[in-house]
Design a protein around this motif. Structure first.
Motif, PDB file in Angstrom:
ATOM      1  N   GLN A   1       0.859  -1.189   0.000  1.00 59.76           N
ATOM      2  CA  GLN A   1       0.000   0.000   0.000  1.00 59.76           C
ATOM      3  C   GLN A   1       0.893   1.236   0.000  1.00 59.76           C
ATOM      4  O   GLN A   1       1.700   1.422   0.912  1.00 59.76           O
TER       5      GLN A   1
ATOM      6  N   PHE B   1       1.380   4.793   0.908  1.00 60.27           N
ATOM      7  CA  PHE B   1       0.648   5.606   1.877  1.00 60.27           C
ATOM      8  C   PHE B   1       1.194   7.008   2.073  1.00 60.27           C
ATOM      9  O   PHE B   1       0.484   7.876   2.591  1.00 60.27           O
TER      10      PHE B   1
ATOM     11  N   ASP C   1      -7.391   6.745   5.356  1.00 60.42           N
ATOM     12  CA  ASP C   1      -7.715   6.404   3.979  1.00 60.42           C
ATOM     13  C   ASP C   1      -6.543   6.865   3.119  1.00 60.42           C
ATOM     14  O   ASP C   1      -6.335   8.057   2.934  1.00 60.42           O
ATOM     15  N   PHE C   2      -5.782   5.908   2.614  1.00 63.58           N
ATOM     16  CA  PHE C   2      -4.597   6.237   1.827  1.00 63.58           C
ATOM     17  C   PHE C   2      -4.856   6.187   0.325  1.00 63.58           C
ATOM     18  O   PHE C   2      -3.921   6.082  -0.461  1.00 63.58           O
ATOM     19  N   SER C   3      -6.136   6.287  -0.079  1.00 59.99           N
ATOM     20  CA  SER C   3      -6.418   6.311  -1.514  1.00 59.99           C
ATOM     21  C   SER C   3      -5.738   7.526  -2.153  1.00 59.99           C
ATOM     22  O   SER C   3      -5.387   7.502  -3.326  1.00 59.99           O
ATOM     23  N   THR C   4      -5.549   8.573  -1.366  1.00 60.62           N
ATOM     24  CA  THR C   4      -4.685   9.689  -1.732  1.00 60.62           C
ATOM     25  C   THR C   4      -3.566   9.694  -0.693  1.00 60.62           C
ATOM     26  O   THR C   4      -3.815  10.026   0.468  1.00 60.62           O
TER      27      THR C   4
END
Length: 147
Positions: A67, A69, A130-133
């Motif tokens: 992921q 991050f 939330d590490f989508s960004t």
């Protein structure tokens, strides 16, 4: 500017982490850091993370295991993409190069670590993040620190 990757390889239950006792560069000698290194020419950041993990720990991972991050950027210095993976393959990590691999309890990480790992490791473990960004951290240039 040099591009780097650093990864935190955790056990699936996140109780254990794989860290490397650094020899090089000189300023890191004797300190613990995550797995990682330089991104090679014509290599993506995630491919560098997978390669560095295999080279340094013997643990074979896939891009999907990691992921992305955070990114730590220092003007005129470095640009580091940070990753984490949660897999019990971490427990099979072993020293593959001159720098020693250590599998340790997250609750007992020693004080002699790269300074920003004191907050980057807990950030990677934050289940509410939330590490989508990915988080972007621009560090202060050394010249400004001396002012």
């Amino acid at each position: 500017m040099k591009k780097y990757v650093t990864g935190f390889l955790f056990s699936q239950d996140t109780n254990q982490i794989v860290l490397i006792k650094k020899i090089n560069p000189q300023w890191q000698r004797g300190l613990f850091n995550g797995i990682g290194g330089k991104v090679e020419a014509n290599e993506t950041s995630i491919d560098a993370m997978v390669r560095e993990c295999a080279e340094e720990t013997g643990v074979i991972t896939q891009p999907v295991d990691w992921q992305y991050f955070a990114n730590v950027f220092r003007p005129n210095g470095y640009d580091v993409d940070l990753y984490f993976a949660r897999t019990d393959l971490a427990l099979s990590a072993k020293t593959m190069e001159a720098e020693e691999i250590h599998i340790m309890k997250v609750s007992a990480i020693p004080k002699n670590i790269i300074p920003n790992l004191q907050w980057l490791i807990p950030l990677a473990l934050d289940n509410q993040a939330d590490f989508s960004t990915p988080v972007f951290i621009k560090e202060i240039a050394q010249e400004r620190l001396k002012a």
